[in-house]
Design a protein around this motif. Structure first.
Motif, PDB file in Angstrom:
ATOM      1  N   LEU A 243       0.828  -1.203   0.000  1.00 14.34           N
ATOM      2  CA  LEU A 243       0.000   0.000   0.000  1.00 14.34           C
ATOM      3  C   LEU A 243       0.867   1.259   0.000  1.00 14.34           C
ATOM      4  N   LYS A 244       0.238   2.352  -0.303  1.00 12.43           N
ATOM      5  CA  LYS A 244       0.868   3.671  -0.278  1.00 12.43           C
ATOM      6  C   LYS A 244       0.373   4.413   0.951  1.00 12.43           C
ATOM      7  N   MET A 245       1.286   4.926   1.788  1.00 13.28           N
ATOM      8  CA  MET A 245       0.871   5.545   3.048  1.00 13.28           C
ATOM      9  C   MET A 245       0.748   7.056   2.923  1.00 13.28           C
ATOM     10  N   LYS A 246      -0.366   7.572   3.447  1.00 14.93           N
ATOM     11  CA  LYS A 246      -0.560   9.016   3.602  1.00 14.93           C
ATOM     12  C   LYS A 246      -0.757   9.301   5.078  1.00 14.93           C
ATOM     13  N   ILE A 247      -0.181  10.378   5.591  1.00 14.48           N
ATOM     14  CA  ILE A 247      -0.312  10.701   7.014  1.00 14.48           C
ATOM     15  C   ILE A 247      -0.731  12.147   7.182  1.00 14.48           C
ATOM     16  N   GLU A 248      -1.362  12.402   8.316  1.00  9.19           N
ATOM     17  CA  GLU A 248      -1.698  13.779   8.701  1.00  9.19           C
ATOM     18  C   GLU A 248      -1.720  13.850  10.214  1.00  9.19           C
ATOM     19  N   SER A 249      -1.431  15.003  10.763  1.00 10.83           N
ATOM     20  CA  SER A 249      -1.356  15.187  12.207  1.00 10.83           C
ATOM     21  C   SER A 249      -2.751  15.140  12.837  1.00 10.83           C
ATOM     22  N   ILE A 250      -2.864  14.457  13.985  1.00 13.43           N
ATOM     23  CA  ILE A 250      -4.127  14.430  14.737  1.00 13.43           C
ATOM     24  C   ILE A 250      -3.812  14.508  16.229  1.00 13.43           C
ATOM     25  N   ASP A 251      -4.837  14.824  17.014  1.00 11.09           N
ATOM     26  CA  ASP A 251      -4.756  14.744  18.475  1.00 11.09           C
ATOM     27  C   ASP A 251      -5.532  13.517  18.918  1.00 11.09           C
ATOM     28  N   HIS A 252      -4.910  12.671  19.697  1.00  8.39           N
ATOM     29  CA  HIS A 252      -5.539  11.458  20.224  1.00  8.39           C
ATOM     30  C   HIS A 252      -5.332  11.452  21.734  1.00  8.39           C
ATOM     31  N   PRO A 253      -6.384  11.217  22.534  1.00  5.09           N
ATOM     32  CA  PRO A 253      -6.258  11.324  23.994  1.00  5.09           C
ATOM     33  C   PRO A 253      -5.201  10.422  24.612  1.00  5.09           C
ATOM     34  N   SER A 254      -4.904   9.290  23.952  1.00  2.00           N
ATOM     35  CA  SER A 254      -3.951   8.339  24.527  1.00  2.00           C
ATOM     36  C   SER A 254      -2.509   8.663  24.163  1.00  2.00           C
ATOM     37  N   PHE A 255      -2.303   9.626  23.269  1.00  2.00           N
ATOM     38  CA  PHE A 255      -0.969   9.908  22.771  1.00  2.00           C
ATOM     39  C   PHE A 255      -0.531  11.324  23.139  1.00  2.00           C
ATOM     40  N   ILE A 256       0.765  11.549  23.131  1.00  2.00           N
ATOM     41  CA  ILE A 256       1.308  12.873  23.425  1.00  2.00           C
ATOM     42  C   ILE A 256       0.869  13.850  22.326  1.00  2.00           C
ATOM     43  N   LYS A 257       0.387  14.999  22.724  1.00  2.00           N
ATOM     44  CA  LYS A 257      -0.062  16.013  21.766  1.00  2.00           C
ATOM     45  C   LYS A 257       1.104  16.431  20.870  1.00  2.00           C
ATOM     46  N   GLY A 258       0.864  16.403  19.552  1.00  2.00           N
ATOM     47  CA  GLY A 258       1.894  16.762  18.595  1.00  2.00           C
ATOM     48  C   GLY A 258       2.779  15.606  18.176  1.00  2.00           C
ATOM     49  N   ARG A 259       2.576  14.436  18.803  1.00  2.00           N
ATOM     50  CA  ARG A 259       3.382  13.260  18.457  1.00  2.00           C
ATOM     51  C   ARG A 259       2.482  12.074  18.108  1.00  2.00           C
ATOM     52  N   CYS A 260       1.446  12.376  17.346  1.00  2.00           N
ATOM     53  CA  CYS A 260       0.522  11.343  16.885  1.00  2.00           C
ATOM     54  C   CYS A 260       0.068  11.714  15.478  1.00  2.00           C
ATOM     55  N   ALA A 261      -0.096  10.721  14.638  1.00  2.00           N
ATOM     56  CA  ALA A 261      -0.499  10.977  13.251  1.00  2.00           C
ATOM     57  C   ALA A 261      -1.526   9.950  12.810  1.00  2.00           C
ATOM     58  N   ALA A 262      -2.472  10.394  11.992  1.00  2.00           N
ATOM     59  CA  ALA A 262      -3.430   9.487  11.361  1.00  2.00           C
ATOM     60  C   ALA A 262      -2.800   8.950  10.083  1.00  2.00           C
ATOM     61  N   ILE A 263      -3.141   7.707   9.737  1.00  2.00           N
ATOM     62  CA  ILE A 263      -2.584   7.116   8.523  1.00  2.00           C
ATOM     63  C   ILE A 263      -3.696   6.520   7.675  1.00  2.00           C
ATOM     64  N   ILE A 264      -3.483   6.563   6.379  1.00  2.00           N
ATOM     65  CA  ILE A 264      -4.331   5.852   5.425  1.00  2.00           C
ATOM     66  C   ILE A 264      -3.387   5.116   4.480  1.00  2.00           C
ATOM     67  N   GLY A 265      -3.550   3.819   4.376  1.00  2.00           N
ATOM     68  CA  GLY A 265      -2.776   3.031   3.436  1.00  2.00           C
ATOM     69  C   GLY A 265      -3.687   2.557   2.323  1.00  2.00           C
ATOM     70  N   GLU A 266      -3.389   2.939   1.093  1.00  3.85           N
ATOM     71  CA  GLU A 266      -4.265   2.642  -0.036  1.00  3.85           C
ATOM     72  C   GLU A 266      -3.472   2.015  -1.176  1.00  3.85           C
ATOM     73  N   TYR A 267      -4.178   1.283  -2.041  1.00 12.29           N
ATOM     74  CA  TYR A 267      -3.550   0.757  -3.245  1.00 12.29           C
ATOM     75  C   TYR A 267      -3.381   1.883  -4.263  1.00 12.29           C
ATOM     76  N   GLU A 268      -2.339   1.782  -5.016  1.00 12.93           N
ATOM     77  CA  GLU A 268      -2.066   2.792  -6.044  1.00 12.93           C
ATOM     78  C   GLU A 268      -1.994   2.100  -7.405  1.00 12.93           C
ATOM     79  N   ASP A 269      -2.778   2.580  -8.359  1.00  7.44           N
ATOM     80  CA  ASP A 269      -2.765   1.931  -9.678  1.00  7.44           C
ATOM     81  C   ASP A 269      -1.562   2.414 -10.508  1.00  7.44           C
ATOM     82  N   VAL A 270      -1.437   1.888 -11.712  1.00  2.00           N
ATOM     83  CA  VAL A 270      -0.230   2.140 -12.512  1.00  2.00           C
ATOM     84  C   VAL A 270      -0.091   3.599 -12.925  1.00  2.00           C
ATOM     85  N   ASP A 271      -1.190   4.335 -12.955  1.00  3.78           N
ATOM     86  CA  ASP A 271      -1.127   5.734 -13.354  1.00  3.78           C
ATOM     87  C   ASP A 271      -0.809   6.664 -12.183  1.00  3.78           C
TER      88      ASP A 271
END
Length: 560
Positions: free
Chosen positions: A492-520
């Motif tokens: 998969l191809k990973m994309k990330i963006e910053s998020i706040d999550h109560p269980s994690f240190i503020k500013g040191r947590c990221a959301a991720i999306i892993g998706e398939y990437e076609d030939v184009d």
């Protein structure tokens, strides 16, 4: 699973008559044991954790008596009041708040039974007590102490006693630092300013739960009367443990006497051996077992496994369950006992009417691929329970409580809901393994459950992967690299963006999306994807699980 060792001679002594080695070896698997080894004198058997009442020879004999027709139906144990009290210090509320106690008089102890009793106690510590964290048991020579008794919170430097198997009086801190059991279980008390103690009216110390008993009340072959104390953090589990061990003593001729447990706001008489009542439908039993049965047949089979039973209608049987049977929670558990009473080996297997060709489940193929990737990256797989508690899942993880699947009849206070994430269970695993070397790198692939009103079952099961790493230098860069490597390895191809999550240190947590990437180079989410987050666990969460080093984690949900 607990393994019980005993001699044929001792078994027959408790049984009250002689059966041959061959008869015993033939019978034990039919009541749910796995015979590990045997010779001409000893036998070693293993039982599942759901039957802690079998962890003593007396418990095994109780069921064997039913199979042999010596005693059938619900065991009856006479009880009377001892007149003794255990006063509970209110300061224990945040340390180890619950206790159940009783007296057993007229016991007979020899070398075999003393060893069996100690093994029985330790097996209960492991199965019910989570290695003494939830439940700890003390058994004391009653004749050397003087009631009433007090369960109190004590300052470590103000009390001293001679711990079991030692000769020198030491204060409570010294016992935690130098005694073998003290060092092993110190982590259960070291965050408190005061420690639990059980003392008598003359200030003699009986025990320091959940660490060690005093040498003063050590059992010997001359002991005739005992005080049993069970302390812990879960009142229901504490009561179950007392019921099991008291009934085991009663099976060998002991006389149970109750005690009054005096809390600040209530008084409880323990043990409470009142049986509970459930019902089993005859049709359900026949359908599940595939055997034609009548109501009188079922009654006889249940009595054979030492349950009370009577037919209230042609298709309904009322079943009375003794207080030591903590495994019976549902009608299907009763049907299992009917099968045991019928004799499992008499139930003939049948081939299905339709022939099928087996092939690997595609979901399992993907799960195994995920496991191979994580193991290849140097992680160890663990498997935790789907059941957890609101305290562990929400409070300890600093998450706001939301809608979740609740267990209708939880067996204990730490198993009241079905998990919605995996990180909580992995944190519990680290908490139970702080004695292991660092770094620790663990992962789990497992199911979580969400409420879903659109589903037939009212729940939606989702497959997730989570991993934790802990060591002194664990940081955001490391977990980002681990996450990126995993996403890449599953194609998969990973994309990330910053998020706040109560269980994690503020500013040191990221959301991720892993998706398939076609030939184009265009992202195509229809073929499947993963979504989740990664980062550094907040220090408050780490402290809530009694951990000392930084923890980093990622958790992803598989889609498509």
């Amino acid at each position: 699973m607990p393994v019980i060792n005993f001699s044929y001679e001792y078994f027959n002594q408790v049984l009250g008559q002689k059966i041959t080695k061959e008869e015993l070896i033939d019978m034990l698997p039919m009541i749910g044991s796995d015979i590990e080894h045997y010779d001409d004198e000893m036998i070693k058997v293993e039982f599942f954790p759901n039957r802690p009442d079998y962890y003593s020879v007396e418990g095994i004999v109780r069921t064997v008596k039913g199979f042999l027709g010596i005693e059938e139906g619900l065991p009856e144990y006479s009880m009377s009041k001892s007149g003794y009290k255990m006063m509970v210090d209110p300061e224990l509320i945040n340390i180890r708040p619950y206790t159940s106690c009783c007296i057993v008089e007229g016991i007979s102890i020899d070398e075999n039974s003393l060893k069996g009793l100690m093994d029985f106690q330790e097996d209960l510590h492991w199965v019910l007590g989570r290695d003494r964290k939830k439940v700890a048991i003390g058994i004391h020579n009653l004749d050397v102490v003087k009631p009433p008794f007090t369960y109190k919170a004590a300052k470590p430097d103000e009390y001293s006693f001679i711990a079991l198997e030692t000769t020198e009086k030491k204060n409570l801190n010294d016992i935690l630092e130098h005694h073998k059991k003290g060092k092993k279980y110190a982590h259960l008390l070291d965050k408190f300013d005061k420690y639990p103690l059980i003392i008598d009216s003359d200030n003699n110390i009986l025990s320091m739960p959940p660490i060690i008993n005093g040498e003063l009340t050590k059992l010997s072959e001359d002991t005739k009367n005992v005080l049993i104390d069970v302390t812990g953090t879960d009142e229901r589990a504490v009561n179950f443990a007392l019921n099991i061990i008291a009934c085991s003593f009663a099976e060998s001729g002991g006389n149970i006497k109750t005690m009054d447990i005096v809390y600040k706001d209530r008084t409880v008489e323990t043990p409470n051996l009142t049986p509970k009542k459930m019902y089993v439908d005859l049709g359900n039993a026949q359908k599940i077992l595939g055997v034609e049965l009548t109501a009188p047949d079922v009654v006889d089979m249940l009595k054979r496994v030492r349950l009370g039973a009577e037919s209230e209608a042609d298709d309904k049987i009322a079943v009375t369950i003794p207080a030591y049977r903590i495994d019976i929670l549902h009608e299907v558990d009763i049907i299992e006992n009917i099968a045991i009473g019928y004799c499992i080996r008499k139930i003939q297997p049948e081939l299905p009417e339709i022939a099928t060709i087996a092939y690997p489940d595609t979901g399992k193929i993907f799960e195994n691929r995920v496991r191979d990737i994580m193991i290849g990256m140097g992680f160890y797989e663990v498997m935790s329970l789907m059941l957890t508690s609101e305290d562990q899942h929400y409070t300890n993880m600093r998450l706001p409580e939301d809608e979740h699947v609740i267990v209708a009849q939880p067996i204990s206070q730490d198993r009241t809901m079905i998990r919605k994430n995996l990180i909580n269970g992995l944190m519990e695993f680290l908490e139970d393994n702080t004695h292991e070397e660092l770094p620790q790198r663990i992962f789990e692939v497992g199911d979580v459950a969400y409420l879903d009103t659109n589903s037939e079952t009212g729940t939606r099961i989702i497959k997730k992967l989570a991993c934790l790493v802990t060591h002194s230098n664990a940081n955001f860069t490391e977990i980002k690299s681990i996450t990126d490597s995993f996403i890449s390895n599953i194609g998969l191809k990973m994309k990330i963006e910053s998020i706040d999550h109560p269980s994690f240190i503020k500013g040191r947590c990221a959301a991720i999306i892993g998706e398939y990437e076609d030939v184009d180079g265009n992202i195509n989410v229809k073929k499947g994807s993963v979504e989740g987050f990664f980062g550094e666990i907040d220090p408050e969460v780490i402290t809530n699980f009694d951990l000392e080093y930084p923890v980093i984690a990622f958790e992803v949900e598989f889609k498509g």
